[in-house]
Enzyme design. Sequence first.
Site, PDB file in Angstrom:
ATOM      1  CE  LYS A  47      -3.983  -2.113   2.293  1.00 15.84           C
ATOM      2  NZ  LYS A  47      -4.954  -2.017   3.401  1.00 15.84           N
ATOM      3  CG  ASP A  83      -7.846   0.370   3.758  1.00 18.25           C
ATOM      4  OD1 ASP A  83      -8.675  -0.459   3.334  1.00 18.25           O
ATOM      5  OD2 ASP A  83      -6.625   0.218   3.652  1.00 18.25           O
TER       6      ASP A  83
END
Length: 268
Positions: A47, A83
């Site tokens: 990420k 997220d």
Amino acid sequence: MHNAAYAALGIDRVYLAFHVTPPALAAALRALPALGIVGVNLTVPHKERAFTMAAKLSAEARMLGAINCVVNRPSGLYGDNTDARGLERDLRGLGVALEGATALVIGAGGAAASAIVACLRCGASEVAIANRTRARAAALTRRLRARLPRALRGAALSMRGLDALADTELLERAAIVINATPMGLTSAGFARIEYARTRRECFFYDLIYAAQPTAFLRPAIALGRNAADGAGMLVNQGELAFELFNGVTPPPGVMRRALWERLGRDLN
């Protein structure tokens, strides 16, 4: 989850898993246009590294310093992060009250950044960041302070070592304790947490999800604390990612039902 939504909408696409090692990440992302892949999700450890590889970034991704979605657009690869929004949706859906409250987040990586932002959006007035390496926690705190939108800058952010997990004063005022580390499901690393020092209404949330309660959640559940794992966050961020990839929203409840069935959970 994604395939269940494709089937429900009658879209002729499929969601697949690819094992990409860190050295191959750049090559894998460069291959998306040639392979006609509309988008991919990224998991640990990609990420933060992928953040530098996208041609364009969303404001959310720039704030978090990490991406979990790469969308193949004609103008180039577009990076976004669903997220924090996924976790915020789950916390609100679970009825976790954070307005004016203190949150304790364990970890200092990309997942922790998302957890911190979600807590701030839910109204937390203080977020304490506990991490084994204080320098990493300090770096995350500095980055977020510089990038948070004005509406979220009034909250107090503090960085701590793992000694915070036994800090009676902090634990007694915490409304939520979030595990944002990739610790294994059978890790003994949580033994230092003084669960019994928390208030009975303190909520324990683990970004990790599994068919059974995780090592982080089991002691909290044994004490009667409210607890949840990251399955709800996974569904919510997945629904947002599905819309990014396909330009349409998934049918309500379809992705959640698919995951709950896989985990052997009762939707009721």
